[in-house]
Design a protein around this motif. Sequence first.
Motif, PDB file in Angstrom:
ATOM      1  N   ASP A 234     -37.041 -14.656  -8.596  1.00 37.41           N
ATOM      2  CA  ASP A 234     -38.168 -13.751  -8.353  1.00 37.41           C
ATOM      3  C   ASP A 234     -39.004 -13.553  -9.616  1.00 37.41           C
ATOM      4  O   ASP A 234     -40.234 -13.562  -9.573  1.00 37.41           O
ATOM      5  CB  ASP A 234     -37.701 -12.414  -7.771  1.00 37.41           C
TER       6      ASP A 234
ATOM      7  N   VAL B  21     -41.483  -7.501  -6.712  1.00 32.94           N
ATOM      8  CA  VAL B  21     -40.405  -7.876  -7.624  1.00 32.94           C
ATOM      9  C   VAL B  21     -40.035  -6.661  -8.463  1.00 32.94           C
ATOM     10  O   VAL B  21     -40.916  -5.967  -8.971  1.00 32.94           O
ATOM     11  CB  VAL B  21     -40.857  -9.050  -8.544  1.00 32.94           C
TER      12      VAL B  21
ATOM     13  N   ILE C 202     -41.730 -13.834  -0.688  1.00 34.98           N
ATOM     14  CA  ILE C 202     -42.644 -13.079  -1.543  1.00 34.98           C
ATOM     15  C   ILE C 202     -44.057 -13.639  -1.435  1.00 34.98           C
ATOM     16  O   ILE C 202     -45.032 -12.893  -1.321  1.00 34.98           O
ATOM     17  CB  ILE C 202     -42.150 -13.094  -3.008  1.00 34.98           C
TER      18      ILE C 202
END
Length: 176
Positions: free
Chosen positions: A31, A59, A153
Amino acid sequence: MFARFTEDARRAVVRAGILALDAGRPALDADLMLLGVTEVRPFTLSSFTASAHDVRERVDVGDARSLLATLGIDLDQVHRRTRTGADTPAAWRLRRSRLRPLLVTLYGPLGEIPLAMHARKVIEVAQCRPGPVTGERLLWGLLADCSNGAARILCDSGVDLPELVREIGMPVRRAA
């Protein structure tokens, strides 16, 4: 291990390492690798529409800035005064342990941080083909492992993943 990396790709990995060290993480994970790639943008991909702000919201990078602000300390000012040259990619090394080949560590002026399994896979996938390791190759490494969360994401940040995969030239495995 940085020998084949372009300057921008190396800068993205170093940025991810700095983010991990600043967040007090025990290891650099995928991430933060994605956030480093997003902040540095070591490519010119029109389908990569995620901003650093979009990815940062998804994140966990810690909350030292607001905590220190309550004490009247400007973290950005502290970083400017104490970290001159610390983010220079040439000052950082990425090394694989000879005794423990699955252990890859990023060493630099701010400290050292091991790469978590998913971040190590990003580096290994990016290096699997001959030639320089570019930002596109790092992105390829992030998207090659479905379990690292990078695709989620990016989707949540509004990126059209099928178009991004086509633009970076990633082979797509079709389900039978």
